[in-house]
Motif scaffolding. Structure first.
Motif, PDB file in Angstrom:
ATOM      1  N   CYS A  22       0.798  -1.227   0.000  1.00 30.50           N
ATOM      2  CA  CYS A  22       0.000   0.000   0.000  1.00 30.50           C
ATOM      3  C   CYS A  22       0.834   1.281   0.000  1.00 30.50           C
ATOM      4  O   CYS A  22       0.320   2.361  -0.299  1.00 30.50           O
ATOM      5  CB  CYS A  22      -0.925   0.000   1.218  1.00 30.50           C
ATOM      6  SG  CYS A  22      -0.007   0.022   2.779  1.00 30.50           S
ATOM      7  N   CYS A  25       2.200   0.646   7.920  1.00 33.95           N
ATOM      8  CA  CYS A  25       2.113  -0.737   7.430  1.00 33.95           C
ATOM      9  C   CYS A  25       3.526  -1.321   7.258  1.00 33.95           C
ATOM     10  O   CYS A  25       3.797  -2.459   7.642  1.00 33.95           O
ATOM     11  CB  CYS A  25       1.339  -0.758   6.115  1.00 33.95           C
ATOM     12  SG  CYS A  25       1.228  -2.380   5.347  1.00 33.95           S
ATOM     13  N   CYS A  76      -1.978  -5.209   4.911  1.00 37.59           N
ATOM     14  CA  CYS A  76      -3.117  -4.543   5.569  1.00 37.59           C
ATOM     15  C   CYS A  76      -4.419  -4.608   4.771  1.00 37.59           C
ATOM     16  O   CYS A  76      -5.467  -4.258   5.290  1.00 37.59           O
ATOM     17  CB  CYS A  76      -2.754  -3.095   5.892  1.00 37.59           C
ATOM     18  SG  CYS A  76      -2.619  -2.052   4.419  1.00 37.59           S
ATOM     19  N   CYS A 100      -2.995  -4.569  -0.619  1.00 34.13           N
ATOM     20  CA  CYS A 100      -1.732  -4.735   0.112  1.00 34.13           C
ATOM     21  C   CYS A 100      -1.647  -6.121   0.752  1.00 34.13           C
ATOM     22  O   CYS A 100      -2.611  -6.587   1.357  1.00 34.13           O
ATOM     23  CB  CYS A 100      -1.629  -3.653   1.184  1.00 34.13           C
ATOM     24  SG  CYS A 100      -0.220  -3.858   2.280  1.00 34.13           S
TER      25      CYS A 100
HETATM   26 ZN   LIG Z   1      -0.338  -2.092   3.727  1.00 32.45          ZN
END
Ligand SMILES: [Zn+2]
Length: 481
Positions: A432, A437, A467, A464
Motif C-alpha cells: 500500500c 504498514c 493490511c 496490500c
Molecule cells: Zn499495507
C-alpha cells in the motif's frame, strides 16, 4: 605461513555454516582489508584498494561520458550550514561526528561537522555559482571520504569512515532533474551488471527509506548468497527542497527568479562487500575480471627445466601487450600452495607453463569459476583466447548470480509467504505504500524491510499483502545489510 596444500582453504569458514565468519575470513585472509585501532574504521589494503581503483576508473569514465566533471569540496561543514535543511539534519544527526576544539584545546566558535554527505556544502556553493539559466545544468561529482558514526560495523559493508563518490547536479526544471536522477541510476545499474557481474533491481524507495530531504530516492538492490539484500547505490531527485534551503536560484529564460531542481547520487566501497558476497565461494574470493587487480596469474611448473622461465616471460609480455593484468608467481612455494593461494584471492584464471607445455607450444588455463575444467591453449594466439575467456568468466558469473537471485525470490500473495520469503531472500508483493504498514511488516517478519518498488511497472490492481488496503506498487521486501 602455511605451505601445504589446502592449508589456506581450511582457515576459511564455510558459507553454509557461518556466512558472517566466512565473509570476515575472506576479507582478512585475502588481503582486501584489515581492522584498525580506530573504532569502526578499516584499512583498505593494496589488493582491496586495487579493486576500488578499477571501480573508480570504470565509473569515472561513465560519469564523464554523461557530461559530469570532478571537483573537490571541504571535509568540514559548519553547523549553521548543515542545519539549514531541517529534514536532512534530522535524518543524519545521529551519525554526525563533530569537531569542537582544535590546537591546544581552543574551543571553536562554531562546531564543524565532518561531512556525512555534501548536499549542504555543495548546495551553498551552487547558490554562489549559479546566476542564470545559462549556468545550468551544473553537473559535478566528487570522489572522497565521508564519516557516519555507526554502532556496529563490518569491513566494506558498514564502516564509520568510507570512500565513495557523490554526484550533485542542478537543473532548470523538475523534469530535467528527474531525467538526471534516472540517467545516473541507469549508469549505476549498467556498471553493476557489466563490470561487477551483479544483477540489480532498479526501483523507487518508500517514503520511510528515502534519503533525508529528497523528493524521491531510487536505488539498485542486489541479492547476496545468504539471502540478504544489499543496497548498492542510490540516486535522489531533491526537487527544489535543497535549493530553497540554500538559496540556489537562477534567472529563467523569461527573466524570472526561480529555484533550481537538484539531484544527488552515490555509490561507495560497499560495492566491494557486495561483489565478495555475490561471487565468493568456500575457497575464498571470486573476482569479476573487469575489477580484478590481477586477471591472470602465470605459474611456472618445474621452473628449473630448460625453457620454462623464458616461456613464462614471453607469455607475460604477450598478455601485458594485450592489456591483460597478468603477473608471474615464481616464488619458491609448492605448486599446490600457489594454486590455493591464488584461488583464495579470486584471480579469474591461472595459467600453468611446464616443460612439456613448452615442447608442445601450449599453456594450461584453469578458470577460477570452473576449477575442474583445464583448457590447453596454443601459445600462438594465447592473448586473444585469454581476453575472450575473461569475458566468458564475466558472463558466467553474471548468469550464476542471476540464477542465485531468482531462486531466492518469491512472489508473495499472502502475508505468510512474505514472512517466510524474507527469511531467505526477496519477497515480491503488492503493497500500500503506507509507513505504518511498513513498520508493522518489519516487526512481524523480524526485520523484513521494503527494498524498492521496481521501475517500469504499471500501478497494480489489488490489495496490500499485509493490511488489505488498495495496493500502490509491486514492492521487493528483504532483510538487508
Ligand atoms: Zn499495507
Amino acid at each position: 605461513m602455511a605451505n601445504s596444500e589446502g592449508e589456506f582453504v581450511k582457515h576459511i569458514a564455510r558459507r553454509e555454516t557461518d556466512f558472517s565468519q566466512w565473509y570476515t575470513d575472506v576479507v582478512l585472509k585475502t588481503g582486501m582489508a584489515d581492522y584498525s585501532d580506530v573504532r569502526g574504521c578499516m584499512v583498505i589494503k593494496p589488493y582491496g584498494y586495487g579493486v576500488w581503483e578499477l571501480i573508480q576508473k570504470e565509473m569515472d569514465q561513465r560519469f564523464k561520458d554523461t557530461g559530469h566533471e570532478n571537483a573537490y569540496f571541504p571535509l568540514f561543514i559548519p553547523e549553521s550550514m548543515l542545519m539549514k535543511e531541517a529534514e536532512h539534519v534530522e535524518g543524519f544527526a545521529p551519525e554526525v561526528a563533530w569537531v569542537t576544539s582544535c590546537g591546544s584545546g581552543e574551543k571553536l566558535a562554531e562546531r564543524l561537522a565532518i561531512r556525512p554527505t555534501s548536499e549542504t556544502m555543495i548546495g551553498s556553493m551552487y547558490a554562489k555559482w549559479i546566476q542564470s539559466y545559462r549556468d545550468l545544468p551544473m553537473l559535478m561529482n566528487q570522489w572522497c571520504n565521508v564519516v557516519r558514526w555507526e554502532k556496529s560495523t563490518r569491513p566494506f559493508l558498514r564502516t564509520s569512515e568510507f570512500l565513495w563518490q557523490e554526484g550533485h547536479t542542478a537543473h532548470e526544471t523538475f523534469e530535467e532533474a528527474q531525467q538526471e536522477t534516472m540517467r545516473m541510476l541507469e549508469v549505476y545499474a549498467e556498471f553493476a551488471e557489466n563490470v561487477l557481474a551483479i544483477p540489480v533491481i532498479k526501483g523507487r524507495k518508500s517514503e520511510k527509506e528515502k534519503f533525508a530531504g529528497a523528493y524521491a530516492t531510487y536505488s539498485m538492490e542486489a541479492m547476496m548468497q545468504d539471502g540478504k539484500a544489499l543496497q548498492m547505490g542510490t540516486s535522489h531527485n531533491m526537487a527544489t527542497n535543497f535549493a530553497k534551503s540554500y538559496g540556489i536560484q537562477y534567472l529563467s529564460r523569461e527573466g524570472k527568479l526561480e529555484y533550481c531542481n537538484t539531484t544527488s547520487w552515490g555509490t561507495s566501497t560497499r560495492m566491494i562487500g557486495g561483489l565478495i558476497m555475490v561471487h565468493g565461494d568456500d575457497r575464498g574470493l571470486v573476482l569479476p575480471p573487469r575489477v580484478a587487480p590481477i586477471q591472470a596469474v602465470i605459474l611456472p611448473i618445474a621452473a628449473h627445466k630448460p625453457g620454462v622461465l623464458e616461456g613464462v616471460d614471453g607469455l607475460l609480455q604477450k598478455l601485458k601487450a594485450a592489456g591483460i593484468r597478468a603477473r608471474v608467481d615464481d616464488s619458491d612455494q609448492t605448486a599446490g600452495w600457489k594454486f590455493n593461494q591464488w584461488e583464495m584471492k579470486g584471480v579469474p584464471m591461472r595459467i600453468e607453463v611446464g616443460p612439456r607445455d613448452i615442447e608442445k607450444g601450449q599453456v594450461v588455463i584453469v578458470r577460477r569459476d570452473a576449477l575442474d575444467n583445464k583448457e590447453f591453449v596454443p601459445i600462438q594466439g594465447v592473448a586473444q583466447r585469454v581476453k575472450t575467456m575473461l569475458d566468458e568468466v564475466h558472463i558466467g558469473l553474471l548468469n550464476k548470480a542471476l540464477v542465485m537471485r531468482d531462486t531466492k525470490t518469491v512472489d508473495a500473495s499472502d502475508f505468510e509467504t512474505l514472512r517466510e520469503g524474507v527469511q531467505h531472500g526477496f519477497a515480491r508483493a503488492l503493497w500500500c505504500g503506507d509507513t505504518a504498514c511498513e513498520l508493522a511488516i518489519k516487526e512481524k517478519t523480524q526485520g523484513g524491510t521494503t527494498r524498492n518498488m521496481p521501475l517500469g511497472r504499471h500501478k497494480p490492481e489489488g490489495v496490500c499483502v499485509h493490511c488489505g488496503k488498495k495496493a500502490e506498487a509491486v514492492t521487493y521486501f528483504a532483510k538487508a545489510y
